[in-house]
Design a protein around this motif. Structure first.
Motif, PDB file in Angstrom:
ATOM      1  N   ALA A  72     -24.654 -13.840  36.137  1.00  0.00           N
ATOM      2  CA  ALA A  72     -23.360 -13.636  37.117  1.00  0.00           C
ATOM      3  C   ALA A  72     -22.207 -13.634  36.447  1.00  0.00           C
ATOM      4  O   ALA A  72     -21.161 -12.911  36.770  1.00  0.00           O
ATOM      5  CB  ALA A  72     -23.535 -14.383  38.202  1.00  0.00           C
TER       6      ALA A  72
ATOM      7  N   LYS B  89     -25.576  -1.249  34.493  1.00  0.00           N
ATOM      8  CA  LYS B  89     -25.101  -1.857  35.764  1.00  0.00           C
ATOM      9  C   LYS B  89     -25.825  -2.819  36.317  1.00  0.00           C
ATOM     10  O   LYS B  89     -26.792  -2.599  36.652  1.00  0.00           O
ATOM     11  CB  LYS B  89     -24.548  -0.894  36.736  1.00  0.00           C
ATOM     12  CG  LYS B  89     -24.138  -1.376  37.927  1.00  0.00           C
ATOM     13  CD  LYS B  89     -23.707  -0.252  38.957  1.00  0.00           C
ATOM     14  CE  LYS B  89     -23.152  -0.762  40.184  1.00  0.00           C
ATOM     15  NZ  LYS B  89     -21.679  -1.572  40.064  1.00  0.00           N
ATOM     16  N   LEU B  90     -25.602  -4.180  35.809  1.00  0.00           N
ATOM     17  CA  LEU B  90     -26.169  -5.491  36.374  1.00  0.00           C
ATOM     18  C   LEU B  90     -26.087  -5.685  37.938  1.00  0.00           C
ATOM     19  O   LEU B  90     -25.087  -5.515  38.160  1.00  0.00           O
ATOM     20  CB  LEU B  90     -25.988  -6.641  35.401  1.00  0.00           C
ATOM     21  CG  LEU B  90     -26.448  -6.672  34.039  1.00  0.00           C
ATOM     22  CD1 LEU B  90     -26.075  -7.880  33.437  1.00  0.00           C
ATOM     23  CD2 LEU B  90     -27.960  -6.667  34.062  1.00  0.00           C
ATOM     24  N   ASP B  91     -27.234  -5.960  38.301  1.00  0.00           N
ATOM     25  CA  ASP B  91     -26.889  -6.675  39.858  1.00  0.00           C
ATOM     26  C   ASP B  91     -27.413  -8.028  39.698  1.00  0.00           C
ATOM     27  O   ASP B  91     -28.793  -8.444  40.075  1.00  0.00           O
ATOM     28  CB  ASP B  91     -28.006  -5.767  40.676  1.00  0.00           C
ATOM     29  CG  ASP B  91     -27.740  -5.939  42.096  1.00  0.00           C
ATOM     30  OD1 ASP B  91     -26.726  -6.713  42.580  1.00  0.00           O
ATOM     31  OD2 ASP B  91     -28.615  -5.643  42.944  1.00  0.00           O
ATOM     32  N   PRO B  92     -26.707  -8.948  39.375  1.00  0.00           N
ATOM     33  CA  PRO B  92     -27.277 -10.280  39.276  1.00  0.00           C
ATOM     34  C   PRO B  92     -27.358 -10.931  40.528  1.00  0.00           C
ATOM     35  O   PRO B  92     -26.690 -10.734  41.572  1.00  0.00           O
ATOM     36  CB  PRO B  92     -25.847 -10.761  38.468  1.00  0.00           C
ATOM     37  CG  PRO B  92     -24.714 -10.079  38.795  1.00  0.00           C
ATOM     38  CD  PRO B  92     -25.258  -8.736  39.104  1.00  0.00           C
ATOM     39  N   PRO B  93     -28.243 -11.989  40.548  1.00  0.00           N
ATOM     40  CA  PRO B  93     -28.535 -12.759  41.840  1.00  0.00           C
ATOM     41  C   PRO B  93     -27.292 -13.358  42.333  1.00  0.00           C
ATOM     42  O   PRO B  93     -26.676 -14.034  41.247  1.00  0.00           O
ATOM     43  CB  PRO B  93     -29.660 -13.825  41.376  1.00  0.00           C
ATOM     44  CG  PRO B  93     -29.519 -13.454  39.982  1.00  0.00           C
ATOM     45  CD  PRO B  93     -29.088 -12.329  39.381  1.00  0.00           C
ATOM     46  N   ARG B  94     -26.860 -13.418  43.647  1.00  0.00           N
ATOM     47  CA  ARG B  94     -25.623 -14.174  43.900  1.00  0.00           C
ATOM     48  C   ARG B  94     -26.099 -15.374  44.845  1.00  0.00           C
ATOM     49  O   ARG B  94     -25.162 -16.221  45.411  1.00  0.00           O
ATOM     50  CB  ARG B  94     -24.816 -13.178  44.638  1.00  0.00           C
ATOM     51  CG  ARG B  94     -24.005 -12.153  43.687  1.00  0.00           C
ATOM     52  CD  ARG B  94     -22.910 -12.718  43.044  1.00  0.00           C
ATOM     53  NE  ARG B  94     -22.030 -11.772  42.488  1.00  0.00           N
ATOM     54  CZ  ARG B  94     -21.261 -11.366  42.898  1.00  0.00           C
ATOM     55  NH1 ARG B  94     -20.679 -11.952  43.974  1.00  0.00           N
ATOM     56  NH2 ARG B  94     -20.269 -10.509  42.377  1.00  0.00           N
TER      57      ARG B  94
ATOM     58  N   ASP C 242     -23.351 -10.803  53.107  1.00  0.00           N
ATOM     59  CA  ASP C 242     -23.577  -9.371  52.644  1.00  0.00           C
ATOM     60  C   ASP C 242     -22.354  -8.760  52.016  1.00  0.00           C
ATOM     61  O   ASP C 242     -22.388  -7.962  50.961  1.00  0.00           O
ATOM     62  CB  ASP C 242     -23.844  -8.507  54.015  1.00  0.00           C
ATOM     63  CG  ASP C 242     -25.143  -8.428  54.428  1.00  0.00           C
ATOM     64  OD1 ASP C 242     -26.079  -9.028  53.595  1.00  0.00           O
ATOM     65  OD2 ASP C 242     -25.026  -8.034  55.589  1.00  0.00           O
TER      66      ASP C 242
ATOM     67  N   LYS D  87     -21.335 -10.066  48.119  1.00  0.00           N
ATOM     68  CA  LYS D  87     -22.424  -9.373  47.030  1.00  0.00           C
ATOM     69  C   LYS D  87     -22.004  -8.163  46.618  1.00  0.00           C
ATOM     70  O   LYS D  87     -22.144  -7.716  45.532  1.00  0.00           O
ATOM     71  CB  LYS D  87     -23.939  -9.156  47.705  1.00  0.00           C
ATOM     72  CG  LYS D  87     -24.699 -10.368  47.901  1.00  0.00           C
ATOM     73  CD  LYS D  87     -26.051 -10.046  48.313  1.00  0.00           C
ATOM     74  CE  LYS D  87     -26.879 -11.335  48.470  1.00  0.00           C
ATOM     75  NZ  LYS D  87     -28.500 -10.863  48.995  1.00  0.00           N
ATOM     76  N   LYS D  88     -21.136  -7.708  47.401  1.00  0.00           N
ATOM     77  CA  LYS D  88     -20.486  -6.243  47.120  1.00  0.00           C
ATOM     78  C   LYS D  88     -19.132  -6.371  46.326  1.00  0.00           C
ATOM     79  O   LYS D  88     -18.534  -5.582  45.780  1.00  0.00           O
ATOM     80  CB  LYS D  88     -20.122  -5.497  48.230  1.00  0.00           C
ATOM     81  CG  LYS D  88     -21.400  -5.096  49.027  1.00  0.00           C
ATOM     82  CD  LYS D  88     -21.040  -4.338  50.176  1.00  0.00           C
ATOM     83  CE  LYS D  88     -22.468  -4.153  51.204  1.00  0.00           C
ATOM     84  NZ  LYS D  88     -22.294  -3.609  52.563  1.00  0.00           N
TER      85      LYS D  88
ATOM     86  N   SER E 291     -16.378  -8.048  43.736  1.00  0.00           N
ATOM     87  CA  SER E 291     -16.253  -8.219  42.179  1.00  0.00           C
ATOM     88  C   SER E 291     -16.035  -9.561  41.914  1.00  0.00           C
ATOM     89  O   SER E 291     -15.952 -10.272  40.761  1.00  0.00           O
ATOM     90  CB  SER E 291     -15.181  -7.418  41.650  1.00  0.00           C
ATOM     91  OG  SER E 291     -14.002  -7.759  42.121  1.00  0.00           O
TER      92      SER E 291
ATOM     93  N   ASP F  93     -31.393 -13.948  47.180  1.00  0.00           N
ATOM     94  CA  ASP F  93     -32.047 -12.951  46.228  1.00  0.00           C
ATOM     95  C   ASP F  93     -33.393 -13.844  45.741  1.00  0.00           C
ATOM     96  O   ASP F  93     -34.268 -13.157  45.391  1.00  0.00           O
ATOM     97  CB  ASP F  93     -31.197 -12.926  45.109  1.00  0.00           C
ATOM     98  CG  ASP F  93     -29.556 -12.010  45.427  1.00  0.00           C
ATOM     99  OD1 ASP F  93     -29.990 -10.993  46.182  1.00  0.00           O
ATOM    100  OD2 ASP F  93     -28.786 -12.469  45.101  1.00  0.00           O
TER     101      ASP F  93
END
Length: 370
Positions: free
Chosen positions: A121, A130-135, A228, A231-232, A234, A258
């Protein structure tokens, strides 16, 4: 051919939203005005990212902060005539933590997962991916296994603002107060980012609607929307939630996490390490050895072992200091006898049965995602 810049498009949309917000304000619809201000803040953030010049970036970022402040819930007068300051409630949940991973004995698999989650994160990849790190992470297991400690250490490891979301402060006797408190909490977390919000006993907030005991679908829906939304975003905002009853959670909230990680009672090495942390590292000496203490406490939680250690220390102090009165200026400290440790174990019964451990393990098989 003329092409409009991306930030110009955002500004055009902002202009329309500002008119909407003004109309809401004029009509007294404060809640929709506040929601519109939140949308404007998000658009200014996007405009700041899209802007080419440093001065424009800075200007848009300041405007985003301005509208974030406007979007914050203000004091609201309830039906009972009391004022509720949601922002102050959210601020009261901020805690300072200096706990480190080394302060938590055992649970190496859980700690490793959380370490990787916070690193993903925070850190930037060395290649253009493009990473999608767990939040969001759900920690489930018996009471006293260290869920709060894990969240606190995770927050401190990235120097984040730590919010210990107190359920008693979120839940209210007044209908509609809880969603507004959640709203203020997430708004403040974004403002103070990087932030980590810890919801302990999240089952109290999101009991399955099938059980017919939910504290209010408004609260559940608000939490789902916020999870929701962030997570989107920044902004670096993470959620860690803890529960002793994962099977009571609404499926909608379970699926928002996640990772769903089982935090079991400590194993042999973990129990041994807790005894050493509570006794040896605090300067106490014991008769016998730590292996036999770990063997005798199979099935005990970390909290229960800590209680055993404190009780054994008290038994030693009572033995060496039989006369106690108000004039005592110094107490004698000696080696803790083997029988004192065993007495403390005998008088502290494990709270988690084998049947309950099996229930956690079965839920982990069906829902865990570590």
């Amino acid at each position: 051919m003329f092409f409009m810049s991306l930030d110009f498009l955002y500004l055009n949309e902002i202009k329309n939203l500002e008119k909407q917000a003004e109309n809401y304000e004029d009509s007294g619809d404060i809640e929709n005005a506040r929601k519109t201000y939140e949308k404007i803040a998000i658009l200014y953030e996007k405009a700041s990212s899209a802007a080419k010049s440093p001065s424009s970036k800075e200007l848009y970022a300041k405007k985003a902060e301005e509208y974030r402040r406007k979007a914050k819930p203000k004091k609201v007068v309830t039906e009972g005539g009391e004022e509720t300051d949601y922002e102050s409630i959210a601020e009261s949940m901020m805690e300072k933590t200096d706990l480190t991973w080394d302060d938590i004995v055992g649970l190496d698999n859980v700690k490793d997962l959380l370490k990787r989650a916070v690193i993903m994160a925070r850190a930037k990849p060395d290649k253009p991916v493009k990473l999608d790190p767990p939040r969001s992470v759900l920690l489930f297991g018996p009471p006293g296994t260290g869920k709060t400690l894990l969240a606190s250490a995770a927050s401190n490891s990235i120097h984040a603002t730590f919010f210990n979301a107190d359920i008693s402060k979120i839940l209210s006797k007044y209908v509609g107060d809880a969603p507004k408190t959640i709203d203020a909490l997430f708004s403040l977390a974004r403002e103070k980012a990087p932030s980590l919000i810890f919801f302990d006993e999240i089952d109290s907030m999101t009991i399955s609607r099938e059980e017919g005991q939910n504290v209010g679908t408004g609260l559940l829906q608000k939490l789902l929307i916020e999870m929701d939304g962030f997570k989107k975003s920044s902004d670096l905002v993470m959620i860690i939630a803890g529960t002793n009853r994962p099977w009571a959670l609404d499926e909608a909230i379970v699926n928002r996490f996640d990772y769903r990680v089982y935090v079991p009672p400590p194993d042999f090495e973990g129990r041994k390490g807790i005894f050493k942390l509570e006794l040896e590292k605090r300067g106490f000496e014991i008769e016998g050895n730590y292996d036999e203490l770990a063997e005798k406490t199979e099935g005990y939680t970390g909290r229960e072992i800590s209680h055993i250690c404190r009780k054994a220390v008290m038994l030693m102090i009572r033995r060496l200091n039989p006369q106690v009165d108000d004039n005592v200026k110094e107490i004698k400290i000696g080696k803790i006898k083997r029988e004192e440790l065993f007495q403390a174990i005998e008088e502290t019964k494990p709270s988690v049965s084998k049947e309950m451990i099996k229930k956690y393990e079965e839920w982990n098989e069906g829902h865990g995602s570590s």
